[in-house]
Design a protein around this motif. Structure first.
Motif, PDB file in Angstrom:
ATOM      1  N   ARG A 173       9.043   1.479   8.393  1.00 47.28           N
ATOM      2  CA  ARG A 173       7.605   1.304   8.118  1.00 47.28           C
ATOM      3  C   ARG A 173       6.781   2.262   8.971  1.00 47.28           C
ATOM      4  N   ASN A 174       7.177   2.401  10.226  1.00 47.66           N
ATOM      5  CA  ASN A 174       6.444   3.301  11.120  1.00 47.66           C
ATOM      6  C   ASN A 174       6.547   4.749  10.660  1.00 47.66           C
ATOM      7  N   ILE A 175       7.733   5.140  10.213  1.00 50.68           N
ATOM      8  CA  ILE A 175       7.943   6.520   9.745  1.00 50.68           C
ATOM      9  C   ILE A 175       7.084   6.773   8.503  1.00 50.68           C
ATOM     10  N   ALA A 176       7.080   5.805   7.570  1.00 45.53           N
ATOM     11  CA  ALA A 176       6.281   5.951   6.350  1.00 45.53           C
ATOM     12  C   ALA A 176       4.793   6.002   6.681  1.00 45.53           C
ATOM     13  N   LEU A 177       4.360   5.164   7.619  1.00 41.21           N
ATOM     14  CA  LEU A 177       2.947   5.163   8.023  1.00 41.21           C
ATOM     15  C   LEU A 177       2.555   6.508   8.629  1.00 41.21           C
ATOM     16  N   ASN A 178       3.396   7.040   9.489  1.00 36.21           N
ATOM     17  CA  ASN A 178       3.103   8.346  10.103  1.00 36.21           C
ATOM     18  C   ASN A 178       3.034   9.457   9.062  1.00 36.21           C
ATOM     19  N   ALA A 179       3.914   9.372   8.058  1.00 37.22           N
ATOM     20  CA  ALA A 179       3.885  10.371   6.982  1.00 37.22           C
ATOM     21  C   ALA A 179       2.582  10.262   6.192  1.00 37.22           C
ATOM     22  N   ALA A 180       2.126   9.027   5.976  1.00 39.39           N
ATOM     23  CA  ALA A 180       0.869   8.808   5.260  1.00 39.39           C
ATOM     24  C   ALA A 180      -0.316   9.352   6.067  1.00 39.39           C
ATOM     25  N   LEU A 181      -0.310   9.082   7.366  1.00 37.55           N
ATOM     26  CA  LEU A 181      -1.378   9.582   8.244  1.00 37.55           C
ATOM     27  C   LEU A 181      -1.408  11.110   8.243  1.00 37.55           C
ATOM     28  N   ASP A 182      -0.222  11.712   8.315  1.00 35.16           N
ATOM     29  CA  ASP A 182      -0.130  13.180   8.312  1.00 35.16           C
ATOM     30  C   ASP A 182      -0.676  13.756   7.003  1.00 35.16           C
ATOM     31  N   PHE A 183      -0.353  13.093   5.890  1.00 39.30           N
ATOM     32  CA  PHE A 183      -0.827  13.603   4.599  1.00 39.30           C
ATOM     33  C   PHE A 183      -2.351  13.637   4.559  1.00 39.30           C
ATOM     34  N   VAL A 184      -2.969  12.524   4.926  1.00 36.23           N
ATOM     35  CA  VAL A 184      -4.435  12.452   4.891  1.00 36.23           C
ATOM     36  C   VAL A 184      -5.046  13.475   5.844  1.00 36.23           C
ATOM     37  N   ASP A 185      -4.458  13.603   7.012  1.00 32.20           N
ATOM     38  CA  ASP A 185      -4.982  14.536   8.011  1.00 32.20           C
ATOM     39  C   ASP A 185      -4.878  15.987   7.542  1.00 32.20           C
ATOM     40  N   GLN A 186      -3.785  16.325   6.878  1.00 30.27           N
ATOM     41  CA  GLN A 186      -3.534  17.713   6.495  1.00 30.27           C
ATOM     42  C   GLN A 186      -4.031  18.066   5.097  1.00 30.27           C
ATOM     43  N   TYR A 187      -4.450  17.060   4.342  1.00 27.20           N
ATOM     44  CA  TYR A 187      -4.810  17.311   2.944  1.00 27.20           C
ATOM     45  C   TYR A 187      -5.952  18.323   2.806  1.00 27.20           C
ATOM     46  N   SER A 188      -5.764  19.247   1.888  1.00 19.37           N
ATOM     47  CA  SER A 188      -6.810  20.194   1.511  1.00 19.37           C
ATOM     48  C   SER A 188      -6.645  20.480   0.022  1.00 19.37           C
ATOM     49  N   PRO A 189      -7.736  20.469  -0.730  1.00 22.10           N
ATOM     50  CA  PRO A 189      -7.619  20.723  -2.171  1.00 22.10           C
ATOM     51  C   PRO A 189      -7.195  22.150  -2.495  1.00 22.10           C
ATOM     52  N   ASN A 190      -7.213  23.014  -1.492  1.00 22.64           N
ATOM     53  CA  ASN A 190      -6.906  24.431  -1.732  1.00 22.64           C
ATOM     54  C   ASN A 190      -5.433  24.769  -1.556  1.00 22.64           C
ATOM     55  N   GLU A 191      -4.629  23.792  -1.120  1.00 21.29           N
ATOM     56  CA  GLU A 191      -3.198  24.056  -0.992  1.00 21.29           C
ATOM     57  C   GLU A 191      -2.402  22.814  -1.364  1.00 21.29           C
ATOM     58  N   PHE A 192      -1.174  23.034  -1.815  1.00 18.77           N
ATOM     59  CA  PHE A 192      -0.367  21.915  -2.308  1.00 18.77           C
ATOM     60  C   PHE A 192       0.221  21.107  -1.158  1.00 18.77           C
ATOM     61  N   HIS A 193       0.093  19.789  -1.274  1.00 20.81           N
ATOM     62  CA  HIS A 193       0.679  18.868  -0.308  1.00 20.81           C
ATOM     63  C   HIS A 193       1.523  17.853  -1.082  1.00 20.81           C
ATOM     64  N   PRO A 194       2.842  17.859  -0.898  1.00 25.32           N
ATOM     65  CA  PRO A 194       3.663  16.853  -1.589  1.00 25.32           C
ATOM     66  C   PRO A 194       3.251  15.445  -1.173  1.00 25.32           C
ATOM     67  N   GLY A 195       3.283  14.539  -2.135  1.00 23.80           N
ATOM     68  CA  GLY A 195       2.966  13.150  -1.845  1.00 23.80           C
ATOM     69  C   GLY A 195       4.167  12.422  -1.257  1.00 23.80           C
ATOM     70  N   LEU A 196       4.090  11.101  -1.235  1.00 25.48           N
ATOM     71  CA  LEU A 196       5.178  10.279  -0.691  1.00 25.48           C
ATOM     72  C   LEU A 196       5.857   9.515  -1.825  1.00 25.48           C
ATOM     73  N   TYR A 197       7.158   9.416  -1.749  1.00 23.15           N
ATOM     74  CA  TYR A 197       7.943   8.567  -2.643  1.00 23.15           C
ATOM     75  C   TYR A 197       8.461   7.422  -1.772  1.00 23.15           C
ATOM     76  N   LEU A 198       7.840   6.257  -1.909  1.00 21.07           N
ATOM     77  CA  LEU A 198       8.199   5.100  -1.094  1.00 21.07           C
ATOM     78  C   LEU A 198       9.108   4.175  -1.880  1.00 21.07           C
ATOM     79  N   TYR A 199      10.251   3.842  -1.289  1.00 23.27           N
ATOM     80  CA  TYR A 199      11.148   2.925  -1.989  1.00 23.27           C
ATOM     81  C   TYR A 199      11.631   1.841  -1.031  1.00 23.27           C
ATOM     82  N   GLY A 200      11.976   0.711  -1.625  1.00 23.62           N
ATOM     83  CA  GLY A 200      12.447  -0.419  -0.839  1.00 23.62           C
ATOM     84  C   GLY A 200      12.330  -1.694  -1.652  1.00 23.62           C
ATOM     85  N   ARG A 201      12.714  -2.807  -1.048  1.00 17.54           N
ATOM     86  CA  ARG A 201      12.698  -4.087  -1.741  1.00 17.54           C
ATOM     87  C   ARG A 201      11.259  -4.531  -2.028  1.00 17.54           C
TER      88      ARG A 201
END
Length: 311
Positions: A140-168
């Protein structure tokens, strides 16, 4: 409807207020903000203009008092400001900070559109993501950090891969995706479309009768940020896999648009799920084509832990 200043001026003319009127005007003129306005505009306003503008000065003073008392005003959500207009005193009304914030929040809510998604996603945030004991897990912590990084680094001018979250079920996948959407709206002003994919397929199937599949599909595939929730939850027909999911993913891959997924399957498991259609026929090449696009558009993160729906 007559303005407050015009009504007051008529009353002043029709009745003899005498000393009471003078006392009231003196109170208005001694108001610090009124006095500062007159001082700052002394070169622009003649004595006659100030006399003619007494009703406007009173309007400003009166409205300001109502606001300070929390009483209803002529223009709720707006505060009065004194201005000089063509050599005359006038009052204009500007939005208050509170109204501006309310309008901003309303705009932010409009940026996150959802299709058959649970209500809780509208209030989802990183601050309330379940990381406390006994719900905290490494994944959960790893996924949260990845989510935080995405929002922080997001720019409409360059491609940012999203997250594929899986689990029960109930491990917080959908909640975290909702938090990402809300944070993108708050911090970046970015519009996100979130949809429960199995329900969307049903909706698209029903749209065949009204012949509006194309417009609905276009709206989804062109979303600046897209969240596909619960991929693989149901057996998928060849039509749903290739003509709905495949079309969405192909467009987003070509346009390099951020795309997020949640699933009970890992990517490898999802490929197996997509290989066999509802008729029991195996179509590995078509399933591989779908997975290539998913892998291009997102990065995989497992989420494990206690079922948060029991919390």
């Amino acid at each position: 409807m007559k303005s407050l200043s015009k009504t007051m001026k008529e009353i002043m003319k029709s009745q003899n207020f005498g000393s009471a009127y003078e006392q009231m005007i003196n109170q208005v003129l001694n108001d610090p903000e009124v006095a500062a306005f007159l001082k700052n505009n002394a070169q622009k306003l003649s004595p006659q203009a100030i006399e003619r503008g007494e009703a406007k000065l009173y309007e400003y003073f009166h409205e300001k008092q109502l606001i300070s008392k929390g009483t209803a005003t002529v223009a709720p959500g707006y505060s009065p400001q004194l201005i000089v207009n063509a050599g005359q005193i006038d009052v204009t009304y500007v939005p208050t900070k509170k109204l501006i914030e309310q309008q901003r929040q309303a705009h932010i809510k409009q940026l996150v559109s959802s299709i058959n998604m649970p209500k809780f996603i509208h209030g989802a945030s990183f601050d309330h993501f379940y990381t406390e004991e006994p719900y905290q897990t490494e994944t959960r912590n790893i996924a949260l950090n990845a989510a935080l990084d995405f929002v922080d680094q997001y720019s409409p001018n360059e491609f940012h891969p999203g997250l594929y979250l899986y689990g029960r079920f109930g491990v917080g996948k959908t909640y975290l995706l909702g938090a990402i959407a809300n944070e993108l709206a708050q911090q970046k002003g970015v519009a996100t479309t979130m949809m429960h994919f199995p329900s969307f397929v049903v909706e698209m199937r029903n749209s065949i009768k009204t012949n509006n599949i194309g417009s609905k599909l276009d709206a989804v595939k062109k979303a600046p940020v897209l969240v596909l929730d619960d991929i693989g939850a149901d057996a998928m027909t060849t039509w749903a896999r290739d003509d709905i999911l495949g079309v969405i993913l192909e467009y987003r891959m070509q346009e390099e648009l951020p795309t997020f997924f949640s699933s009970n399957f890992s990517m490898d498991e999802l490929q197996g799920h997509l290989t066999v259609n509802v008729k029991g026929e195996e179509e590995p090449v078509k399933a591989s084509r779908i997975m290539e696009r998913i892998k291009f558009l997102s990065r995989q993160y497992e989420m494990a832990g206690a079922n948060l729906r029991d919390k």
